[in-house]
Design a protein around this motif. Structure first.
Motif, PDB file in Angstrom:
ATOM      1  N   PHE D 121      48.848  44.095  45.643  1.00 11.18           N
ATOM      2  CA  PHE D 121      47.938  43.103  45.076  1.00 11.18           C
ATOM      3  C   PHE D 121      48.455  42.525  43.771  1.00 11.18           C
ATOM      4  O   PHE D 121      49.377  43.060  43.145  1.00 11.18           O
ATOM      5  CB  PHE D 121      46.565  43.734  44.849  1.00 11.18           C
ATOM      6  CG  PHE D 121      45.889  44.118  46.129  1.00 11.18           C
ATOM      7  CD1 PHE D 121      45.127  43.198  46.821  1.00 11.18           C
ATOM      8  CD2 PHE D 121      46.042  45.391  46.650  1.00 11.18           C
ATOM      9  CE1 PHE D 121      44.510  43.553  48.001  1.00 11.18           C
ATOM     10  CE2 PHE D 121      45.427  45.748  47.829  1.00 11.18           C
ATOM     11  CZ  PHE D 121      44.668  44.834  48.508  1.00 11.18           C
ATOM     12  N   GLN D 122      47.761  41.460  43.371  1.00 11.21           N
ATOM     13  CA  GLN D 122      48.202  40.746  42.183  1.00 11.21           C
ATOM     14  C   GLN D 122      47.922  41.493  40.885  1.00 11.21           C
ATOM     15  O   GLN D 122      48.788  41.599  40.032  1.00 11.21           O
ATOM     16  CB  GLN D 122      47.500  39.380  42.146  1.00 11.21           C
ATOM     17  CG  GLN D 122      47.653  38.680  40.816  1.00 11.21           C
ATOM     18  CD  GLN D 122      47.058  37.304  40.849  1.00 11.21           C
ATOM     19  OE1 GLN D 122      46.405  36.914  41.805  1.00 11.21           O
ATOM     20  NE2 GLN D 122      47.305  36.546  39.808  1.00 11.21           N
ATOM     21  N   ASP D 123      46.702  41.996  40.793  1.00  8.11           N
ATOM     22  CA  ASP D 123      46.244  42.455  39.497  1.00  8.11           C
ATOM     23  C   ASP D 123      46.396  43.958  39.366  1.00  8.11           C
ATOM     24  O   ASP D 123      45.638  44.725  39.950  1.00  8.11           O
ATOM     25  CB  ASP D 123      44.767  42.072  39.333  1.00  8.11           C
ATOM     26  CG  ASP D 123      44.229  42.509  37.992  1.00  8.11           C
ATOM     27  OD1 ASP D 123      45.013  43.006  37.175  1.00  8.11           O
ATOM     28  OD2 ASP D 123      43.018  42.352  37.777  1.00  8.11           O
ATOM     29  N   GLU D 125      45.597  45.804  37.085  1.00  9.15           N
ATOM     30  CA  GLU D 125      44.452  46.422  36.433  1.00  9.15           C
ATOM     31  C   GLU D 125      43.396  46.805  37.461  1.00  9.15           C
ATOM     32  O   GLU D 125      42.665  47.764  37.301  1.00  9.15           O
ATOM     33  CB  GLU D 125      43.798  45.439  35.442  1.00  9.15           C
ATOM     34  CG  GLU D 125      44.666  45.050  34.280  1.00  9.15           C
ATOM     35  CD  GLU D 125      44.768  46.161  33.257  1.00  9.15           C
ATOM     36  OE1 GLU D 125      43.749  46.805  32.965  1.00  9.15           O
ATOM     37  OE2 GLU D 125      45.891  46.382  32.760  1.00  9.15           O
ATOM     38  N   SER D 126      43.289  45.985  38.475  1.00  8.16           N
ATOM     39  CA  SER D 126      42.166  46.135  39.395  1.00  8.16           C
ATOM     40  C   SER D 126      42.554  46.791  40.711  1.00  8.16           C
ATOM     41  O   SER D 126      41.699  47.185  41.480  1.00  8.16           O
ATOM     42  CB  SER D 126      41.559  44.749  39.638  1.00  8.16           C
ATOM     43  OG  SER D 126      40.952  44.658  40.874  1.00  8.16           O
ATOM     44  N   SER D 127      43.842  46.915  40.984  1.00 13.39           N
ATOM     45  CA  SER D 127      44.195  47.388  42.324  1.00 13.39           C
ATOM     46  C   SER D 127      44.342  48.905  42.396  1.00 13.39           C
ATOM     47  O   SER D 127      44.534  49.448  43.468  1.00 13.39           O
ATOM     48  CB  SER D 127      45.471  46.710  42.806  1.00 13.39           C
ATOM     49  OG  SER D 127      46.539  47.027  41.960  1.00 13.39           O
ATOM     50  N   LEU D 128      44.264  49.576  41.251  1.00 16.00           N
ATOM     51  CA  LEU D 128      44.329  51.041  41.291  1.00 16.00           C
ATOM     52  C   LEU D 128      43.005  51.612  40.801  1.00 16.00           C
ATOM     53  O   LEU D 128      42.517  51.231  39.739  1.00 16.00           O
ATOM     54  CB  LEU D 128      45.453  51.542  40.380  1.00 16.00           C
ATOM     55  CG  LEU D 128      46.846  50.961  40.593  1.00 16.00           C
ATOM     56  CD1 LEU D 128      47.806  51.561  39.589  1.00 16.00           C
ATOM     57  CD2 LEU D 128      47.326  51.232  41.999  1.00 16.00           C
ATOM     58  N   ASN D 129      42.451  52.525  41.571  1.00 15.73           N
ATOM     59  CA  ASN D 129      41.212  53.184  41.177  1.00 15.73           C
ATOM     60  C   ASN D 129      41.495  54.068  39.978  1.00 15.73           C
ATOM     61  O   ASN D 129      42.193  55.079  40.091  1.00 15.73           O
ATOM     62  CB  ASN D 129      40.716  54.023  42.356  1.00 15.73           C
ATOM     63  CG  ASN D 129      39.386  54.668  42.068  1.00 15.73           C
ATOM     64  OD1 ASN D 129      38.951  54.730  40.925  1.00 15.73           O
ATOM     65  ND2 ASN D 129      38.723  55.138  43.104  1.00 15.73           N
ATOM     66  N   SER D 179      51.374  51.092  31.726  1.00 18.15           N
ATOM     67  CA  SER D 179      51.349  49.661  31.420  1.00 18.15           C
ATOM     68  C   SER D 179      51.288  48.869  32.721  1.00 18.15           C
ATOM     69  O   SER D 179      51.405  49.426  33.813  1.00 18.15           O
ATOM     70  CB  SER D 179      52.611  49.299  30.662  1.00 18.15           C
ATOM     71  OG  SER D 179      53.717  49.485  31.511  1.00 18.15           O
ATOM     72  N   GLY D 180      51.105  47.576  32.589  1.00 15.28           N
ATOM     73  CA  GLY D 180      50.961  46.722  33.764  1.00 15.28           C
ATOM     74  C   GLY D 180      52.114  46.862  34.743  1.00 15.28           C
ATOM     75  O   GLY D 180      51.921  46.995  35.948  1.00 15.28           O
ATOM     76  N   GLY D 181      53.323  46.842  34.223  1.00  9.42           N
ATOM     77  CA  GLY D 181      54.486  46.930  35.100  1.00  9.42           C
ATOM     78  C   GLY D 181      54.530  48.265  35.815  1.00  9.42           C
ATOM     79  O   GLY D 181      54.804  48.338  37.014  1.00  9.42           O
TER      80      GLY D 181
END
Lengths: 507, 337, 363, 458
Positions: D121-123, D125-129, D179-181
């Motif tokens: 997924f793109q985000d 932040e949101s794609s991992l619980n 981090s995001g990456g």
């Protein structure tokens, strides 16, 4: 605010790049029992302390656990099979109740009478007021010790046995620990729960002796005129200790009556002890409140999961069902339904408590559901739900594992608020003479009984129960606020009419 | 989907709600163990009269026919007559007598919180974490935690004996009024009459509105805190809008949006609370009437009143959607360009 | 701390531009955010200026402090953020960091206007677009009523919104993303500002819309002789719009130069890494050059080069000495804050050049 | 989809358009999408137009390739990707793999597809619980598909962590600590856990900073090589697509506008939309002299796409009807903008106050269209065959009948682009595998100006 757009995320990553904890690598992947075996020290100390605490109250714990279900009623359900078992358990419960505990009435006895030479019958010859206060202190010390031991156990687990050295819940717990308003709420709520749990031993006298069967129990007192210790029916004694405003007709808070009975909160208009009444009433309120919350919360959470996951028609259906229930004013509906059901068998259970709990439950879920629906919908939009779908996770597991944990926090907030509401609601009904049947104590009935005397010297009858309700409901509110700030420090989620769950139907 | 289409859709959604709610009422009244015939007869137990009444009331007919008639009567607004409380009196007449008092009470108990709770909440939100904020917030919570019936009891006692307690007689203040009595609603257009009616209802309205006041304060506070951090507020500042105008124009209007359901939701809660407050203040209003009807087993009166309450609640819901549609231009907008 | 007050290289001495030609001058700006656990030096001693009619770019990755810079200039930093009192932002001869709130209000919009990243959330949802433009007009131009409406329509037409007479009566949510940004620009132009700060104005938009907005901004600049501070993370956009570029990293400007030398000869290892990690500059299919690691949070004052942990060329002293901007390359305006420069010196000499003069010793 | 390829998928009638261009590579085809439509129906009592997110898309995905899907937001690329992994239900058409139609799979067969195809997924932040540890997150697909023993699963997760550039001991860390990456790496590890053949990458790098983005792109390319993966790479960033993709499909308003091998498509775009899109991308090189085609306006709503070519409302190479060749570009533009104005107006929902004023007869719903027309046409003089329909249209619009006003103009000044939806035609050299959706590719409409990418119309 500008900072968040540019600076933000770095500081929120609490544990980033932190070096591994000093725990040996070999401990990873082992089950908890193994981890404890490898490092038994902290766990053993903790277990020992817990064992001492349990031993101090063993009898009460056994009888408490076993006497919750109404065995006579359960046994009656399936005679023959269940009945003997139920009877046996009931006996065990009774035997357990006889075991001495540090909080039992007999250990610190506050009943006695004053002879010219001093107090007779009380423990160590203390005055009843001191003896009673001592017992209360012991009870609360004991209870708060449990609280501390629980917290200690958690920190031990966290430090010695948990594999991850940081979890998101740690942040929540830490935020709550720093939230003094929330801690205040927790303290109040805990004190209330203790009051309910220990109601039979907290009062200066017992419900059975003083309130329900006053003409089957006798007390001894020292008759000043005759100089003799005499015995009298409690009912008769009560007749002389009424609080009715004018003249001598009053026993106020922290006063002794003429039979040397100590009344921490004074007496009711019929001369019964208000504190005993209140403590027992707390138990009824809490029991009914929790049961109704269990019912409402169960519905609310199941519906929240289903509607957030499936949306569409499921959501519409629940909206209509919920709105239909909410279209009937809650309190009026409960008045109607409890009146209709008043002559049925179900009204007998817990003197009408079960009916009330069920009614508050089925009329209360829509508000709770609405309150958690927003967070549930929000979490259902997260991409990890899509991810779970994409690799074929079953819907039930997805809801349970990926949605429920997020919603539970919000549920706790509103559960806390609505429990306060239900307590007020129950009291309101008993104020009207509905709901919990007399003589089982209920706070609203005390307010009602004291209504004519509010502006007299017997002001305590109405005022004290009311103030207790205010304190407890405030406590539940504070607890809810604390939980809210702990789970969601960034956004205030006071949107919509969610706070209306706290209203108790407008009572 | 346009805004008005959205509104219409919401209105249509109310139809099944009225239907379901009324059905539940029927089930409770007719399927439950309540026996209206016995209630009419009273404890005398005359079996012949009992049978006659059952017959005349149609209670021996199949349930679905009773249901159909029940629904038909209510939906055509034929609310029938009271059987027990005021035997033979038509429900409409009873509502005409009892209703205005409840409306008068409800009106003020909605209005007072709006004019007290909201400003306090907005003030607290603008000055968060100050002493004033803490006092207002804490006061709001405690005020809300007070049970209505208890507060009412305290008010009644204190006011009836205000002379003895404070040396000031509430009853004689401005206009002479009773404390525990229904307000006199005749001739409201005359200043003294109006004042009297207002003063008579004021303590009850204050009590009934107590929870709302606390709620509105709290939610007003959070709403202001939220809009305070909104980007459009920053934008307004960036284009040089003076601080006070930012607050009044850009923050308050947006902060009002989440308050709409709070206020309407509370309007509805007042109905439930009115039973207790009306009882304590002896205001013979609808809540009191419903209570009397219930404990006397006056089936048609209870059913009709409940139906009216459902209509009222649905009406409040529609009002809420209407306000939303007016106040928030985004309502019903689906985001497609 | 104050050794960064760069008297030796206040930009453009060489260019002999007198300060009267400067629309805005930022000197040693520091903005600190106080959080519960730490202080974040979001902007840590940066200096740059904007000449009249010029577009200056501020480019950096997220967390580099570029948006905080924009908000600092407009005085929009609120608690827990704070601008260091030693900072100076000069606009029209005044140090505006010393302004009171009401003095600030008079230059916001009027002197310095701002366009934000997300046009939907920067427009108030409950007022029409026209209302919000008219608000700015009445504040700064004293236009009201029909005159204001007409002017608002003109402004909307000026930013390329067709059917403007109807559009002024519409709400922000009825606009598409690009139209909203145009409306925000119209609002910013309403008061005829001298400096326009564009904070990632095209980031939320699609490329074709981004192209429209960039064209629009360039047209407006030419027409009105505006000075623009253009903030973005997109090197492509910066190459297109800016005359001079400042590259930010972790709260500091690591390199500043006119746009052509910057892209032709990036001097700072970070700028180089950044440019090389952009896919389109290479032929497809190859491995991209990367910068290892992540952008740090500047949570303490700079005592070393903040890029050192990620820098392919870092050496021992990089973690001991905080570099100061130093002239590099052929262009007199080309500065980089890196211990590798000046190139004319040996490494040791260069380190000594960067080492604080007053306390000269090791840490 | 166990690995063996069934090869010869029959050419269904819907495949006509594109199968020719792809026929050479039929053996390699992993997945064929044919005339796929995904519409979102609105839950409305009054029906209403569905959102045509994906509206008739056909293409093949070859084994081992990276197929790029580019377009602006709202063009349906993400919906298309989600439909392929069955996160959305297709409204029509089919997706065939080894003879199975994915759109109709259910039960075990669907579960198998849910293992063989994964999505990133793109985000991040949101794609991992973020309540689960990274280990639990990556392990969950293995649990769902009952992959080997628990101990082996744990080991596999460890290996995956290492493989995507994280460390084994990150197993017990939570997403918050990354981090995001790094999170995006976790997302990739999760997608690869059950050894899929096909991975949809839904804008996997667009939420990341450039320097981190490059790391992730490199990782994706390495993994593809190593694990023989097939990617569908969805992105709006054309440079990223050019970097990583073998073939590219350009989408606009639910349709594929152009399709072809990446290099050819980027160097010599055939479709006017692709050309405009490419020319709009800023290049990080200030010395490049730009000759940009800036597109006018915004894409129409996917609820109400244009009748003819979806791109006709903004197309710079739009075909003019016969007899209007003399009109200047600017004049013609003004007319197009005017049509856009009418289009917007016909979709406007009046506000409450407008409606009230209208009821009271104080004001008509919309300000006179004349003002807008005046602004547009002020300095222009049109020949009468243009002026007349415009005038009629303005009058119709003034009467509140925007629909009619639009019809008048379309009838008089519309061309084949307004009337007829072009189909995807093979372009370029015969075996190049390229195709484009534009009337200009037909001989009779060929645009002399638009023969090459380097000279878009002036």
């Amino acid at each position: 605010m500008g900072a968040d757009t540019d600076v933000g995320s770095g500081s929120t990553r609490t544990g980033e790049f932190r070096e591994e904890a000093s725990r040996p690598e070999g401990d990873r992947d082992l089950p908890l029992s193994e981890r404890i075996t490898r490092n038994p020290g902290p766990a053993a100390t903790w277990a020992a302390v817990v064992a001492v605490l349990i031993a101090a109250e063993f009898g009460a714990i056994v009888s408490g656990l076993l006497s919750v279900p109404p065995w006579g009623w359960v046994g009656g359900l399936v005679p023959g099979v269940v009945e003997p078992v139920a009877a046996l358990l009931a006996t065990v419960a009774e035997r357990g109740a006889e075991l001495p505990t540090i909080t039992s009435r007999s250990v610190i006895d506050n009943t006695g009478y004053q002879t010219p030479s001093g107090w007779e019958g009380t423990t160590l010859g203390l005055s009843p007021a001191v003896a009673w206060a001592l017992r209360v202190a012991v009870i609360y010390t004991y209870s708060f010790t449990w609280l501390l031991v629980g917290w200690w156990g958690y920190t031990l687990y966290r430090r010695h046995y948990r594999i991850p050295d940081w979890t998101p819940r740690d942040d929540v717990v830490n935020r709550f620990r720093r939230h003094s308003w929330g801690l205040f709420g927790l303290t109040i709520v805990f004190a209330f729960v203790v009051m309910a749990l220990f109601a039979p031993v907290l009062g200066p006298t017992t419900v059975d002796q003083n309130i329900e069967n006053p003409y089957e129990n006798r007390i001894d007192y020292y008759n000043d005129e005759t100089g003799q210790v005499e015995s009298i029916f409690v009912g008769e004694a009560n007749g002389d200790t009424q609080s009715r405003g004018q003249g001598d007709n009053n026993v106020g808070p922290l006063e002794y009556d003429q039979y040397d009975r100590f009344h921490p909160f004074g007496t009711l208009p019929d001369g019964k002890d208000l504190f005993t009444f209140m403590a027992s009433g707390a138990r009824v309120s809490l029991l009914v409140g929790l049961t109704s919350l269990g019912i409402a919360g169960g519905f609310a959470m199941v519906f929240a999961m289903l509607t957030a996951y499936y949306k569409g028609l499921v959501d519409l259906g629940v909206v209509i069902a919920g709105d239909s229930i909410q279209a009937m004013p809650q309190l009026l509906f409960i008045i109607l339904a409890s009146f209709v059901l008043s002559d049925t068998w179900i009204a007998e259970v817990y003197n009408g408590g079960l009916v009330l709990a069920i009614l508050f439950g089925i009329t209360g879920w829509p508000a709770l559901w609405r309150a958690v629906r927003g967070p549930a919908l929000q979490v259902s939009e997260r991409e990890w739900i899509d991810a779970a779908k994409s690799y074929g996770q079953r819907p039930r597991v997805t809801m349970q594992k990926h949605m429920l944990p997020y919603v539970v926090g919000y549920f706790l907030i509103y559960a806390s608020l609505s429990l306060g509401g239900v307590i007020i609601g129950i009291a309101g009904l008993s104020f009207l003479g509905l709901g919990i049947e007399a003589p089982v104590p209920e706070w609203g009935r005390a307010v009602s009984a004291g209504q004519p005397y509010v502006a007299t010297q017997s002001w305590h009858i109405s005022l004290i129960p009311g103030i207790l309700v205010v304190i407890i409901v405030t406590g539940f509110n504070a607890l809810g606020d604390g939980v809210r700030d702990a789970i969601d420090p960034e956004s205030d989620i006071g949107d919509g009419g969610n706070e209306n769950v706290a209203a108790g139907g407008g009572a | 989907m346009g805004r008005w289409e959205y509104f219409l859709k919401r209105v249509l959604l109310m139809v099944p709600i009225v239907f379901l709610g009324t059905t539940v009422t029927f089930l409770i009244l007719r399927v439950g163990p309540i026996d209206p015939a016995a209630a009419i007869i009273g404890p005398s137990g005359d079996t012949e009269a009992y049978a006659a009444i059952r017959d005349s009331l149609g209670l021996d007919q199949p349930l679905w026919i009773q249901y159909a008639e029940f629904m038909r009567d209510l939906l055509t607004l034929q609310l029938g007559e009271s059987w027990v409380v005021v035997r033979g009196q038509s429900v409409w007449e009873l509502v005409g007598v009892y209703g205005p008092r409840t409306l008068w009470l409800g009106f003020w108990s909605i209005l007072i919180p709006i004019f007290v709770g909201l400003p306090l909440g907005f003030y607290a939100g603008l000055n968060p974490n100050t002493l004033a904020d803490y006092i207002a917030s804490f006061g709001g919570i405690v005020w809300r935690a007070m049970p209505n019936f208890w507060l009412a009891v305290i008010f009644v006692s204190v006011l009836t004996q205000s002379d003895a307690l404070f040396g000031f007689s509430w009853g004689d203040w401005l206009v002479e009024t009773q404390i525990v009595t229904p307000p006199d609603l005749s001739g409201l257009w005359e200043p003294t009459q109006f004042l009297g009616a207002l003063k008579a209802i004021l303590p009850a309205a204050l009590v009934l509105g107590s929870a709302s006041m606390g709620n509105e304060m709290r939610i007003g506070r959070t709403a202001v805190l939220e809009t305070k951090n909104a980007n459009y507020v920053e934008m307004a500042k960036a284009k040089g809008v003076p601080g006070r105008l930012v607050v009044w124009k850009h923050m308050f209007r947006n902060a009002l949006i989440p308050l709409v359901p709070v206020i309407t939701g509370e309007a509805f809660l007042l109905l439930g609370g009115s039973v207790l407050v009306e009882t304590v203040f002896a205001i013979n209003g609808l809540g009191y009437l419903f209570f009397q009807a219930t404990i006397n087993g006056d089936v048609p009166l209870v059913g009709s009143l409940m139906f009216l309450f459902i209509l009222l609640s649905v009406g409040i819901n529609i009002l809420q959607d209407f306000l939303y549609t007016v106040i928030d231009p985004r309502v019903g907008y689906d985001g497609g360009a | 701390m104050s050794r960064h007050a760069r008297d030796d290289n206040v930009p453009l001495n060489a260019d002999a531009t007198s300060s009267r030609d400067l629309a805005l001058e930022v000197e040693n700006l520091r903005t600190v955010f106080h959080t519960e656990h730490e202080q974040i030096h979001a902007v840590d001693g940066i200096s740059f200026n904007i000449r009249r009619g010029e577009t200056v770019g501020l480019v950096g990755e997220s967390g580099s402090g570029k948006s905080v810079t924009a908000r600092s200039i407009l005085g929009l930093i609120e608690s827990p953020g704070e601008i260091d009192p030693a900072s100076a932002i000069r606009f029209e001869g005044d140090n505006i960091t010393e302004y009171t709130e009401s003095e600030y209000e008079s230059i916001r919009g009027d002197g310095i206007a701002m366009v934000f990243q997300d046009p939907l959330s920067t427009l108030n949802p409950v007022y029409t677009v026209g209302n919000q433009i008219k608000e700015a007009l009445s504040l700064h131009q004293d236009l009201r009523g029909t005159a204001a409406t007409e002017r608002a329509i003109e402004l909307l037409e000026e930013v390329g919104i067709p059917d403007a007479a109807r559009r002024v009566t519409e709400y922000p949510h009825q606009f598409s993303g690009g139209m909203r940004q145009r409306a925000v620009i119209a609002m910013a132009l309403a008061c005829a500002p001298e400096v326009l700060i564009c904070d990632e104005p095209t980031t939320a938009l699609d490329v074709t819309i981004q192209a429209q907005i960039i064209d629009l901004l360039m047209d407006i600049q030419a027409e009105r002789d505006l000075s623009i501070l253009f903030i973005t993370h997109d090197m492509g956009v910066i190459a297109e719009v800016a005359d001079r570029v400042n590259v930010m990293y972790a709260g500091e400007i690591v390199e500043s130069a006119p746009v052509e030398p910057l892209f032709a000869e990036p001097k700072h290892p970070y700028t180089r890494g950044l440019l090389r990690s952009i896919p389109s500059t290479q032929t497809s299919g190859d491995r991209l050059e990367t910068i290892k690691g992540e952008v740090p949070t500047p949570n303490e004052p700079a005592s070393s080069c903040r890029f050192a942990p990620r820098c392919p060329k870092s050496f021992e002293e990089c973690s001991e000495v905080a570099p100061i901007p130093t002239a590099v390359g052929d262009d007199p305006d080309h500065d980089a804050a890196c211990l590798l420069y000046p190139e004319s010196m040996t490494t040791d000499e260069a380190v000594a050049h960067h080492r604080p003069a007053d306390d000269g010793g090791e840490q | 989809m166990s690995g063996e390829s069934s090869g010869g998928s029959e050419t269904s009638p819907e495949m006509r358009n594109i199968s020719d261009s792809n026929s050479t590579a039929n053996d390699d085809v992993l997945l064929s999408v044919r005339d796929l439509k995904t519409h979102y129906e609105e839950r409305s009592l009054f029906g209403g137009d569905p959102v045509r997110a994906v509206d008739g898309v056909s293409f093949d995905v070859r084994r081992g390739e990276t197929l790029g899907l580019v377009g602006e937001s709202g063009c349906g690329k993400t919906t298309l990707g989600r439909t392929l992994v069955r996160l959305e239900e297709a409204t029509d058409g089919n997706i065939v793999i080894d003879g199975d139609d994915i759109t109709t799979l259910s039960g075990d067969a669907l579960q198998r597809w849910r293992r063989d195809a994964q999505i990133v997924f793109q985000d991040p932040e949101s794609s991992l619980n973020d309540r689960l540890t990274v280990g639990e997150i990556i392990r969950e697909p293995l649990n769902v598909h009952n992959w080997k023993t628990p101990a082996e699963r744990r080991q596999r997760v460890r290996n995956l962590l290492e493989r995507v550039g994280l460390r084994e001991e990150h197993y017990y860390r939570y997403p918050h600590q990354f981090s995001g990456g790094q999170r995006q790496r976790v997302g990739i590890a999760r997608a690869l856990a059950v050894e899929p053949d096909f991975v949809v990458l839904d804008e996997p790098v667009s939420a990341l900073d450039v320097s981190v983005q490059a790391q992730i792109l490199n990782l994706l390319m390495d993994l593809q090589e190593e694990l023989d993966l097939t990617y569908l790479f969805i992105a709006h960033d054309l440079s990223v697509v050019r970097h990583i993709c073998d073939r590219v499909a350009v989408m606009y308003l639910g349709k594929i506008m152009e399709f072809g091998p990446t290099e050819q498509l980027f160097q010599k775009p055939e479709n006017p939309y692709t050309r405009s899109l490419l020319s709009a991308v800023p290049t990080p090189d200030p010395t490049v002299e730009r000759d940009r085609t800036t597109l006018r306006g915004t894409p129409p709503s996917p609820r109400d796409p244009p009748n003819g070519c979806v791109f006709s409302t903004r197309c710079p190479a739009k075909i003019r009807p016969d007899g209007f060749e003399e009109l200047s570009e600017h004049d013609w533009d003004a007319i197009e903008v005017f049509r856009e104005v009418l289009r917007e107006r016909s979709r406007t929902d009046p506000s409450l106050s407008e409606r009230a004023r209208e009821l009271l007869g104080l004001e008509t719903r919309l300000p006179d269209v004349e003002e807008a027309a005046g602004e547009l046409f002020a300095s222009r003089s049109f020949p009468s065959d243009v002026q007349e329909p415009i005038q009629q249209s303005i009058e119709a619009a003034n009467d509140g009948n925007e629909e009619h006003a639009r019809e008048i103009i379309t009838a008089a000044l519309g061309s084949v682009c307004d009337r007829e939806a072009p189909s995807l035609l093979a372009t370029g050299r015969t075996d190049s595998g390229r195709s484009s959706r534009c009337h200009r590719h037909k001989e009779e409409y060929a645009d002399p100006d638009a023969s090459g990418s380097d000279s878009p119309q002036s």
